[in-house]
Each structure stands twice: as C-alpha cells, then as structure tokens.
Scaffold this motif. Structure first.
Motif, short mmCIF file in Angstrom:
data_model
loop_
_atom_site.label_atom_id
_atom_site.label_comp_id
_atom_site.label_asym_id
_atom_site.label_seq_id
_atom_site.Cartn_x
_atom_site.Cartn_y
_atom_site.Cartn_z
N UNK A 6 0.84 -1.21 0.00
CA UNK A 6 0.00 0.00 0.00
C UNK A 6 0.87 1.26 0.00
N UNK A 7 0.26 2.38 -0.31
CA UNK A 7 0.96 3.66 -0.24
C UNK A 7 1.53 3.88 1.16
N UNK A 8 0.72 3.54 2.17
CA UNK A 8 1.14 3.75 3.56
C UNK A 8 2.35 2.88 3.89
N UNK A 9 2.32 1.61 3.49
CA UNK A 9 3.46 0.72 3.72
C UNK A 9 4.70 1.23 2.98
N UNK A 10 4.50 1.68 1.74
CA UNK A 10 5.62 2.17 0.94
C UNK A 10 6.25 3.41 1.58
N UNK A 11 5.42 4.33 2.04
CA UNK A 11 5.96 5.54 2.68
C UNK A 11 6.68 5.20 3.98
N UNK A 12 6.14 4.25 4.72
CA UNK A 12 6.79 3.81 5.95
C UNK A 12 8.17 3.22 5.64
N UNK A 13 8.24 2.38 4.62
CA UNK A 13 9.51 1.79 4.21
C UNK A 13 10.47 2.87 3.72
N UNK A 14 9.97 3.79 2.92
CA UNK A 14 10.79 4.89 2.41
C UNK A 14 11.39 5.68 3.58
N UNK A 15 10.57 6.02 4.56
CA UNK A 15 11.05 6.82 5.69
C UNK A 15 11.99 6.02 6.60
N UNK A 16 11.81 4.71 6.63
CA UNK A 16 12.71 3.85 7.40
C UNK A 16 14.09 3.79 6.74
N UNK A 17 14.13 3.74 5.42
CA UNK A 17 15.38 3.55 4.68
C UNK A 17 16.05 4.86 4.27
N UNK A 18 15.30 5.95 4.16
CA UNK A 18 15.84 7.21 3.62
C UNK A 18 15.69 8.33 4.64
N UNK A 50 3.41 3.46 -5.91
CA UNK A 50 4.28 2.79 -4.94
C UNK A 50 5.62 2.43 -5.59
N UNK A 51 5.59 2.03 -6.85
CA UNK A 51 6.84 1.74 -7.56
C UNK A 51 7.71 3.00 -7.61
N UNK A 52 7.11 4.14 -7.90
CA UNK A 52 7.86 5.40 -7.90
C UNK A 52 8.39 5.76 -6.53
N UNK A 53 7.58 5.54 -5.50
CA UNK A 53 8.01 5.85 -4.14
C UNK A 53 9.26 5.06 -3.74
N UNK A 54 9.32 3.80 -4.16
CA UNK A 54 10.37 2.92 -3.67
C UNK A 54 11.54 2.72 -4.63
N UNK A 74 15.24 -4.14 -4.23
CA UNK A 74 14.67 -5.26 -4.98
C UNK A 74 14.59 -6.50 -4.08
N UNK A 75 15.66 -6.78 -3.36
CA UNK A 75 15.67 -7.94 -2.45
C UNK A 75 14.60 -7.79 -1.37
N UNK A 76 14.47 -6.58 -0.84
CA UNK A 76 13.44 -6.34 0.19
C UNK A 76 12.04 -6.53 -0.38
N UNK A 77 11.81 -6.04 -1.57
CA UNK A 77 10.48 -6.19 -2.20
C UNK A 77 10.20 -7.66 -2.51
N UNK A 78 11.20 -8.37 -2.97
CA UNK A 78 11.02 -9.81 -3.22
C UNK A 78 10.73 -10.56 -1.91
N UNK A 79 11.42 -10.16 -0.83
CA UNK A 79 11.18 -10.77 0.48
C UNK A 79 9.73 -10.54 0.91
N UNK A 80 9.19 -9.38 0.56
CA UNK A 80 7.80 -9.04 0.91
C UNK A 80 6.81 -9.57 -0.12
N UNK A 81 7.31 -10.30 -1.11
CA UNK A 81 6.47 -10.88 -2.16
C UNK A 81 5.69 -9.80 -2.92
N UNK A 82 6.39 -8.70 -3.22
CA UNK A 82 5.79 -7.59 -3.95
C UNK A 82 5.43 -8.01 -5.37
N UNK A 83 4.52 -7.30 -6.01
CA UNK A 83 4.16 -7.62 -7.38
C UNK A 83 5.39 -7.64 -8.29
#
Length: 190
Positions: A6-18, A50-54, A74-83
């Motif tokens: 989701x957008x919320x999950x993506x923003x959370x991940x973005x803020x965690x990593x950046x 979400x692709x743009x966000x991450x 990419x590894x993180x997204x694959x771990x999360x089974x992203x599209x």
C-alpha cells in the motif's frame, strides 16, 4: 500470489530507509508522475505510485551502482512478495542491471525518474516554484551543464522517446502532475 504494497506501507519503508529530505522529495515526485501517467493510461495507479516511491529507497544506504542500488530494495520487495511488475520496473530503471524495459510501467519509471529530479531542481530556484514552469524554460536549463549537474541529460531527453510522446508534452505533463502536489512536495517557491 504476490502481495500488494500500500501507499502507507511504501511511505513507511521509504522513511525507514531514507533520511535525506531531498531524496524523499525525489521519490515522492517520481511517485506523483507515475500515478499521473497511470491515470492517463488506465493502469493500476497505486501500483505505479508505490513503484515510484520505492525506486530509489536503497540509494542513500547503498549508492554504488555496481554492487548496491537498486539491488537491496529489490531484495526487500522480493522478500515481501511484492508484485513482480514493480520489482522488474525498479530493476529496469537501473542501467547497470541490464534488465530491459518492456512494459508501460518500466518505460514510464525510466521516463520520469531523471526528469522529475530535474524539474524539482528547476522549481527550487524559481520564486514561483513549480507553478508556471514551462517546457521552454526547462529546455533552457537543460543546456546549462552546471545546473543540476548530477542529472543525466540523455535520460531526461530520452524519456519522451521511451514513451513515444513529444518532449514538450512529456515535460508539461510531469510539471502539471507535480504542480498539483506543489504544497506537499515543497515546490511552491519562496
């Protein structure tokens, strides 16, 4: 079966990593342009946003293009089974990985990435910010090698070709998308 992010999950991940405010703004700008193109083309707007966000979420931590970015996100997204189309688009935006752009989401991410960064740079030096920015003034700035020197001019110019659209139309489209979120993106000027 892949999991939507989701957008919320993506923003959370973005803020965690950046931590960098400018890199976060870049990712938000790219997400904005991606969502606008998704709407225009009848694609999955949240997936594209979400692709743009991450797309650059690992750049701050792993800036080396030969061993780092974008392999870690990419590894993180694959771990999360992203599209898979999200993962492929992020891989295709990095020339060093050699993944060809084959789908609309791939081509669009490549087309808006450097352009969004350049438009943000243009907005930051204008009293009116992104409001009133024109393709003509963007092209003038593109001719100044010292302005936003890290932005790859070939990628900016090639983006329109990647989408098979007129360069001025592409620039105007992305400006309009960013202008619609100028307050949130901090692009309202001085």
């Amino acid at each position: 079966m892949s999991q939507r992010i989701s957008r919320e999950e993506a923003r959370s991940l973005l803020h965690e990593w950046v931590e960098s405010a400018s890199l976060r703004r870049h990712c938000e700008a790219v997400a904005t342009a991606m969502a606008a193109y998704a709407r225009e083309g009848g694609h999955d707007e949240e997936l594209w946003e979400v692709t743009g966000l991450l797309h650059d979420a690992d750049y701050e931590r792993y800036p080396d293009l030969e061993t780092g970015h974008p392999r870690h996100i990419i590894a993180e997204l694959e771990r999360r089974d992203a599209p898979p189309e999200m993962v492929t688009a992020i891989a295709a935006h990095a020339d060093a990985l050699g993944v060809p752009a084959t789908t609309p989401i791939d081509h669009t991410l490549r087309a808006v990435d450097e352009l969004s960064g350049f438009l943000v740079a243009c907005a930051m030096v204008r009293p009116g910010g992104i409001v009133g920015l024109t393709p003509k003034s963007v092209k003038k700035k593109l001719k100044q090698p010292s302005f936003a020197a890290a932005v790859n001019r070939d990628d900016v110019r090639g983006g329109a070709d990647e989408l098979s659209v007129d360069f001025d139309e592409h620039v105007a489209f992305v400006i309009a998308a960013l202008e619609a979120r100028a307050d949130e993106l901090g692009l309202t000027g001085t």
